[in-house]
Motif scaffolding. Structure first.
Motif, PDB file in Angstrom:
ATOM      1  N   GLU A   1       1.656   0.861  -8.819  1.00  0.00           N
ATOM      2  CA  GLU A   1       2.732   1.397  -7.991  1.00  0.00           C
ATOM      3  C   GLU A   1       2.184   2.369  -6.949  1.00  0.00           C
ATOM      4  O   GLU A   1       2.596   2.366  -5.791  1.00  0.00           O
ATOM      5  N   LYS A   2       1.248   3.223  -7.366  1.00  0.00           N
ATOM      6  CA  LYS A   2       0.638   4.177  -6.436  1.00  0.00           C
ATOM      7  C   LYS A   2      -0.145   3.442  -5.350  1.00  0.00           C
ATOM      8  O   LYS A   2      -0.108   3.814  -4.187  1.00  0.00           O
TER       9      LYS A   2
ATOM     10  N   LEU B   1       0.361   0.366  -4.211  1.00  0.00           N
ATOM     11  CA  LEU B   1       1.295  -0.277  -3.288  1.00  0.00           C
ATOM     12  C   LEU B   1       1.941   0.744  -2.359  1.00  0.00           C
ATOM     13  O   LEU B   1       2.159   0.480  -1.174  1.00  0.00           O
ATOM     14  N   GLU B   2       2.232   1.930  -2.897  1.00  0.00           N
ATOM     15  CA  GLU B   2       2.828   2.991  -2.085  1.00  0.00           C
ATOM     16  C   GLU B   2       1.862   3.426  -0.971  1.00  0.00           C
ATOM     17  O   GLU B   2       2.264   3.570   0.184  1.00  0.00           O
ATOM     18  N   LYS B   3       0.589   3.606  -1.315  1.00  0.00           N
ATOM     19  CA  LYS B   3      -0.400   4.005  -0.312  1.00  0.00           C
ATOM     20  C   LYS B   3      -0.636   2.891   0.702  1.00  0.00           C
ATOM     21  O   LYS B   3      -0.816   3.154   1.881  1.00  0.00           O
ATOM     22  N   GLN B   4      -0.636   1.638   0.261  1.00  0.00           N
ATOM     23  CA  GLN B   4      -0.809   0.525   1.187  1.00  0.00           C
ATOM     24  C   GLN B   4       0.330   0.480   2.195  1.00  0.00           C
ATOM     25  O   GLN B   4       0.096   0.299   3.389  1.00  0.00           O
ATOM     26  N   LYS B   5       1.558   0.668   1.735  1.00  0.00           N
ATOM     27  CA  LYS B   5       2.702   0.671   2.647  1.00  0.00           C
ATOM     28  C   LYS B   5       2.592   1.814   3.638  1.00  0.00           C
ATOM     29  O   LYS B   5       2.890   1.660   4.824  1.00  0.00           O
ATOM     30  N   TYR B   6       2.155   2.981   3.157  1.00  0.00           N
ATOM     31  CA  TYR B   6       2.013   4.135   4.048  1.00  0.00           C
ATOM     32  C   TYR B   6       0.980   3.862   5.134  1.00  0.00           C
ATOM     33  O   TYR B   6       1.237   4.063   6.319  1.00  0.00           O
TER      34      TYR B   6
ATOM     35  N   SER C   1       2.022   1.302   7.751  1.00  0.00           N
ATOM     36  CA  SER C   1       3.111   1.696   8.646  1.00  0.00           C
ATOM     37  C   SER C   1       2.628   2.588   9.788  1.00  0.00           C
ATOM     38  O   SER C   1       3.325   2.743  10.782  1.00  0.00           O
TER      39      SER C   1
END
Length: 56
Positions: A10-11, A13-18, A21
């Motif tokens: 989850e962490k 995926l969160e960093k990848q999205k950040y 973007s």
């Protein structure tokens, strides 16, 4: 037998999205990347020019 991951998925995926973007160059995405990618090379360039022209 597999190793546990270093970070939770989850962490990651969160960093990848950040990072996906942000619309900057990939080497300037972190908070201190401008210091390491811009300021240090400029300082090295300036000091080398000074030393070259001081001895010339």
């Amino acid at each position: 037998m597999s190793e546990p991951p270093f970070r939770p998925r989850e962490k990651l995926l969160e960093k990848q999205k950040y990072f996906q973007s942000i619309h900057k160059h990939t080497y300037l995405k972190g908070p201190y990347d401008k210091i390491t990618s811009v300021a240090i090379p400029v300082a090295l360039f300036a000091s080398s020019l000074y030393l070259i022209f001081k001895n010339a």
